[in-house]
Design a protein around this motif. Structure first.
Motif, short mmCIF file in Angstrom:
data_model
loop_
_atom_site.label_atom_id
_atom_site.label_comp_id
_atom_site.label_asym_id
_atom_site.label_seq_id
_atom_site.Cartn_x
_atom_site.Cartn_y
_atom_site.Cartn_z
N UNK A 187 0.73 -1.18 -0.07
CA UNK A 187 -0.03 -0.10 -0.05
C UNK A 187 1.15 1.22 -0.10
N UNK A 188 0.95 1.91 -1.07
CA UNK A 188 1.61 3.51 -1.02
C UNK A 188 0.86 4.42 -1.11
N UNK A 189 0.83 5.28 -0.25
CA UNK A 189 0.24 6.74 -0.37
C UNK A 189 1.06 7.48 -0.90
N UNK A 235 -0.58 2.50 7.94
CA UNK A 235 -0.10 1.81 9.01
C UNK A 235 1.47 1.43 8.82
N UNK A 236 1.92 0.83 9.75
CA UNK A 236 3.56 0.64 9.74
C UNK A 236 4.14 0.10 8.34
N UNK A 237 3.37 -0.53 7.67
CA UNK A 237 3.94 -1.41 6.47
C UNK A 237 3.72 -0.26 5.14
N UNK A 238 2.89 0.77 5.30
CA UNK A 238 2.54 1.61 4.18
C UNK A 238 3.90 2.35 3.84
N UNK A 239 3.92 2.58 2.48
CA UNK A 239 4.90 3.36 1.92
C UNK A 239 4.35 4.67 1.84
N UNK A 240 5.04 5.89 1.58
CA UNK A 240 4.74 7.13 1.48
C UNK A 240 5.46 7.91 0.40
N UNK A 241 4.91 8.55 -0.58
CA UNK A 241 5.57 9.38 -1.51
C UNK A 241 4.93 10.75 -1.63
N UNK A 242 5.73 11.56 -1.44
CA UNK A 242 4.94 13.01 -1.37
C UNK A 242 5.34 13.54 -2.76
N UNK A 243 4.20 14.36 -3.39
CA UNK A 243 4.34 14.98 -4.55
C UNK A 243 3.82 16.55 -4.54
N UNK A 244 4.28 16.85 -5.64
CA UNK A 244 3.86 18.47 -5.69
C UNK A 244 2.66 18.82 -6.46
N UNK A 262 -0.06 14.41 -11.11
CA UNK A 262 0.45 13.04 -11.35
C UNK A 262 1.17 12.74 -10.16
N UNK A 263 0.91 11.20 -9.83
CA UNK A 263 1.77 10.47 -8.81
C UNK A 263 3.18 10.33 -9.32
N UNK A 264 3.34 10.31 -10.59
CA UNK A 264 4.71 10.16 -11.23
C UNK A 264 5.49 11.30 -11.34
N UNK A 299 10.80 4.57 -9.61
CA UNK A 299 11.91 3.72 -9.22
C UNK A 299 11.35 2.93 -8.11
N UNK A 300 10.48 3.22 -7.30
CA UNK A 300 10.12 2.32 -6.07
C UNK A 300 9.07 1.31 -6.66
N UNK A 301 8.39 1.34 -7.77
CA UNK A 301 7.65 0.35 -8.34
C UNK A 301 8.48 -0.68 -8.84
#
Length: 178
Positions: free
Chosen positions: A48-50, A84-93, A96-98, A105-107
């Motif tokens: 799960x990636x936020x 939760x503690x297993x979730x990944x998190x990427x901040x965007x500006x 698009x999430x990319x 890279x993460x994917x």
């Protein structure tokens, strides 16, 4: 074999922005399906990636964004979707999430080739992210009951565009498999 990740777009939110009054009812309607999808993904061990807007807060990190959203007037829209503690998190500006994020890279590092796009806004960030996922040769699923919109007519058109132009699987959250 395909590896699927659920991507939660822009749901860590204070709803202190233009059009929030139009968005909030749609978010409230999407939360039950999205919450159940998150539970199923976590139970299946799916990543799960936020991916969340930073709202121009260039010194913030995901914990600060979450704390601010949980302290706001719409914490009830954030709490059920809390990472939760297993979730990944990427901040965007931006939309698009990319766009200028490390998500591609993460994917690749995680071997993920199928993304389930959930969250908000269907006719903006979800649509643009689906296109960017498609051009990266990722399989795309959008559970129509787990995305929120500002303008229902534009959201319906966006879902049709994702299905037709990006070969996205548009389905119900309960039909997503891991």
């Amino acid at each position: 074999m395909s590896k699927t990740a659920v991507i939660i777009i822009d749901m860590i939110n204070t709803y202190d922005h233009p059009d929030a009054d139009r968005l909030v009812p749609s978010v409230a309607k999407a939360i039950p399906a999205l919450s159940r999808l998150l539970e199923r993904a976590r139970a299946a061990g799916a990543p799960v990636i936020y991916v969340n807007d930073n709202f121009g807060e260039w010194r913030s990190h995901h914990g600060e964004l979450l704390d601010k959203a949980l302290a706001g007037p719409h914490a009830d829209l954030v709490e059920p979707l809390r990472p939760d503690d297993t979730s990944l998190f990427v901040v965007k500006a931006r939309h698009s999430i990319f766009y200028e994020t490390p998500l591609t890279y993460l994917l690749a590092q995680e071997g993920i080739d199928h993304v389930v796009l959930c969250g908000q806004v269907t006719e903006q960030c979800v649509l643009y992210s689906a296109l960017d996922a498609h051009i990266r040769h990722l399989q795309v699923t959008v559970p129509e009951d787990a995305v929120a919109h500002i303008h229902a007519d534009l959201a319906d058109a966006a879902l049709r565009m994702m299905r037709r132009n990006m070969d996205a699987n548009i389905c119900k959250a309960a039909d997503v498999t891991f």
